[in-house]
Each structure stands twice: as C-alpha cells, then as structure tokens.
Design a protein around this motif. Structure first.
Motif, mmCIF file in Angstrom:
data_model
loop_
_atom_site.group_PDB
_atom_site.id
_atom_site.type_symbol
_atom_site.label_atom_id
_atom_site.label_comp_id
_atom_site.label_asym_id
_atom_site.label_seq_id
_atom_site.Cartn_x
_atom_site.Cartn_y
_atom_site.Cartn_z
ATOM 1 N N GLU A 166 -0.392 -9.920 -13.676
ATOM 2 C CA GLU A 166 -0.615 -9.439 -12.312
ATOM 3 C C GLU A 166 -1.854 -8.550 -12.221
ATOM 4 O OE1 GLU A 166 0.407 -9.514 -8.314
ATOM 5 O OE2 GLU A 166 1.489 -10.507 -9.922
ATOM 6 N N ASP A 167 -2.118 -7.760 -13.260
ATOM 7 C CA ASP A 167 -3.302 -6.892 -13.251
ATOM 8 C C ASP A 167 -4.588 -7.718 -13.250
ATOM 9 O OD1 ASP A 167 -1.748 -4.594 -13.225
ATOM 10 O OD2 ASP A 167 -1.770 -4.395 -15.407
ATOM 11 N N ALA A 168 -4.601 -8.831 -13.986
ATOM 12 C CA ALA A 168 -5.776 -9.705 -14.006
ATOM 13 C C ALA A 168 -5.986 -10.319 -12.626
ATOM 14 C CB ALA A 168 -5.608 -10.797 -15.057
ATOM 15 N N TYR A 169 -4.897 -10.744 -12.002
ATOM 16 C CA TYR A 169 -4.997 -11.316 -10.655
ATOM 17 C C TYR A 169 -5.491 -10.270 -9.658
ATOM 18 C CZ TYR A 169 -3.840 -13.490 -6.246
ATOM 19 O OH TYR A 169 -3.920 -13.994 -4.986
ATOM 20 N N ASP A 170 -4.944 -9.061 -9.731
ATOM 21 C CA ASP A 170 -5.371 -7.984 -8.826
ATOM 22 C C ASP A 170 -6.850 -7.660 -9.013
ATOM 23 O OD1 ASP A 170 -2.821 -7.837 -7.774
ATOM 24 O OD2 ASP A 170 -2.259 -6.058 -8.937
ATOM 25 N N ALA A 171 -7.314 -7.622 -10.259
ATOM 26 C CA ALA A 171 -8.728 -7.351 -10.536
ATOM 27 C C ALA A 171 -9.592 -8.454 -9.944
ATOM 28 C CB ALA A 171 -8.959 -7.222 -12.039
ATOM 29 N N TRP A 172 -9.184 -9.707 -10.156
ATOM 30 C CA TRP A 172 -9.925 -10.839 -9.591
ATOM 31 C C TRP A 172 -10.004 -10.721 -8.073
ATOM 32 C CZ3 TRP A 172 -13.193 -14.596 -9.696
ATOM 33 C CH2 TRP A 172 -13.120 -15.621 -8.762
ATOM 34 N N TRP A 173 -8.880 -10.440 -7.470
ATOM 35 C CA TRP A 173 -8.820 -10.391 -6.009
ATOM 36 C C TRP A 173 -9.718 -9.282 -5.452
ATOM 37 C CZ3 TRP A 173 -6.838 -13.773 -2.652
ATOM 38 C CH2 TRP A 173 -6.769 -13.385 -1.310
ATOM 39 N N THR A 174 -9.600 -8.072 -5.985
ATOM 40 C CA THR A 174 -10.342 -6.947 -5.405
ATOM 41 C C THR A 174 -11.813 -6.907 -5.820
ATOM 42 O OG1 THR A 174 -9.634 -5.447 -7.178
ATOM 43 C CG2 THR A 174 -8.288 -5.500 -5.188
ATOM 44 N N GLU A 175 -12.119 -7.343 -7.042
ATOM 45 C CA GLU A 175 -13.497 -7.253 -7.528
ATOM 46 C C GLU A 175 -14.355 -8.452 -7.141
ATOM 47 O OE1 GLU A 175 -12.153 -4.849 -11.551
ATOM 48 O OE2 GLU A 175 -13.276 -6.730 -11.753
ATOM 49 N N VAL A 176 -13.731 -9.622 -7.006
ATOM 50 C CA VAL A 176 -14.515 -10.834 -6.790
ATOM 51 C C VAL A 176 -14.148 -11.560 -5.496
ATOM 52 C CG1 VAL A 176 -15.171 -13.080 -7.773
ATOM 53 C CG2 VAL A 176 -14.802 -11.121 -9.278
ATOM 54 N N TYR A 177 -12.887 -11.899 -5.320
ATOM 55 C CA TYR A 177 -12.501 -12.756 -4.204
ATOM 56 C C TYR A 177 -12.697 -12.082 -2.841
ATOM 57 C CZ TYR A 177 -10.162 -16.435 -1.670
ATOM 58 O OH TYR A 177 -9.897 -17.460 -0.801
ATOM 59 N N GLU A 178 -12.232 -10.848 -2.696
ATOM 60 C CA GLU A 178 -12.415 -10.167 -1.408
ATOM 61 C C GLU A 178 -13.885 -9.923 -1.083
ATOM 62 O OE1 GLU A 178 -9.819 -6.740 -1.511
ATOM 63 O OE2 GLU A 178 -8.327 -7.826 -0.327
ATOM 64 N N PRO A 179 -14.706 -9.462 -2.054
ATOM 65 C CA PRO A 179 -16.135 -9.328 -1.737
ATOM 66 C C PRO A 179 -16.784 -10.661 -1.352
ATOM 67 C CG PRO A 179 -15.625 -8.032 -3.668
ATOM 68 C CD PRO A 179 -14.399 -8.852 -3.352
ATOM 69 N N PHE A 180 -16.362 -11.752 -1.985
ATOM 70 C CA PHE A 180 -16.858 -13.085 -1.627
ATOM 71 C C PHE A 180 -16.482 -13.409 -0.182
ATOM 72 C CE2 PHE A 180 -15.581 -17.607 -1.316
ATOM 73 C CZ PHE A 180 -16.833 -18.216 -1.419
ATOM 74 N N GLN A 181 -15.223 -13.201 0.170
ATOM 75 C CA GLN A 181 -14.777 -13.467 1.537
ATOM 76 C C GLN A 181 -15.523 -12.591 2.552
ATOM 77 O OE1 GLN A 181 -10.459 -12.966 1.367
ATOM 78 N NE2 GLN A 181 -10.314 -15.132 1.841
ATOM 79 N N ASP A 182 -15.672 -11.315 2.224
ATOM 80 C CA ASP A 182 -16.364 -10.401 3.131
ATOM 81 C C ASP A 182 -17.832 -10.791 3.310
ATOM 82 O OD1 ASP A 182 -14.020 -8.977 3.420
ATOM 83 O OD2 ASP A 182 -14.625 -7.362 2.054
ATOM 84 N N ARG A 183 -18.479 -11.129 2.216
ATOM 85 C CA ARG A 183 -19.903 -11.474 2.267
ATOM 86 C C ARG A 183 -20.162 -12.668 3.163
ATOM 87 N NH1 ARG A 183 -24.136 -13.192 3.146
ATOM 88 N NH2 ARG A 183 -25.993 -13.255 1.879
ATOM 89 N N TYR A 184 -19.291 -13.668 3.112
ATOM 90 C CA TYR A 184 -19.509 -14.891 3.859
ATOM 91 C C TYR A 184 -18.607 -15.012 5.093
ATOM 92 C CZ TYR A 184 -22.504 -15.947 0.023
ATOM 93 O OH TYR A 184 -23.513 -15.882 -0.912
ATOM 94 N N ASN A 185 -17.928 -13.937 5.457
ATOM 95 C CA ASN A 185 -17.091 -13.880 6.662
ATOM 96 C C ASN A 185 -16.002 -14.951 6.677
ATOM 97 O OD1 ASN A 185 -18.478 -11.694 7.856
ATOM 98 N ND2 ASN A 185 -20.080 -13.110 8.514
ATOM 99 N N PHE A 186 -15.405 -15.220 5.505
ATOM 100 C CA PHE A 186 -14.269 -16.138 5.436
ATOM 101 C C PHE A 186 -12.992 -15.362 5.672
ATOM 102 C CE2 PHE A 186 -16.890 -18.670 2.210
ATOM 103 C CZ PHE A 186 -17.329 -19.560 3.160
ATOM 104 N N GLY A 187 -12.044 -16.023 6.281
ATOM 105 C CA GLY A 187 -10.713 -15.433 6.389
ATOM 106 C C GLY A 187 -10.427 -14.649 7.608
#
Length: 88
Positions: free
Chosen positions: A67-88
C-alpha cells in the motif's frame, strides 16, 4: 487544448488475449517496464525519475501488494500527471 479537462481512462490489454487485462499490469499508466506511458510518467514526475521505479514496484506483488508503494506512486507521479494535463 481540445482535450483540456478530459477524463483519461488508460486500460491495458493482454496481447495474448484481447479484451482481458494485461497479466503484468492493469493500466498503461502503471509504473511497469512494459507500460510505456507509465514509464514516461515515472521519468517525468517521480522525484528521482526512473531511479525511483523500484520504490513503486512492490505494488505489483500479487500475494502482498504494498500500500505504501501505491500511495507513493499516486501522490508523487499519478496525481501530478493528472494535474499537469487537467485529467480527471
């Protein structure tokens, strides 16, 4: 700009069995060497780029996903990706 504020749904098909989820990962955005978009996201958004890939890999452990690996992926990579490209 025509895709601004779009909702991206990145699925990964099993090349040996079209229509089924890939056996190694579940989304093209996953941090997995076979997921090209996911690897590009790691390179662009992870704090140390591709060097951080091992931190996210435990989320693919079928018996004991981390779960910690998933949380790190989500907050460090996936959310910034979504925010940068206005997805979601």
């Amino acid at each position: 700009m025509p895709y601004s504020n779009s909702d991206a749904d990145w699925k990964a098909e099993d090349p040996a069995c079209p229509g089924r989820v890939h056996p190694d990962y579940g989304s093209y955005t996953d941090p997995h060497p076979k997921a090209a978009l996911g690897m590009l996201m790691v390179e662009a958004f992870a704090p140390k780029g591709v060097a951080d890939l091992p931190r996210y890999q435990p989320m693919f452990d079928a018996k004991h996903p981390d779960e910690d690996a998933y949380d790190a992926w989500w907050t460090e990579v996936y959310e910034p990706f979504q925010d940068r490209y206005n997805f979601g």
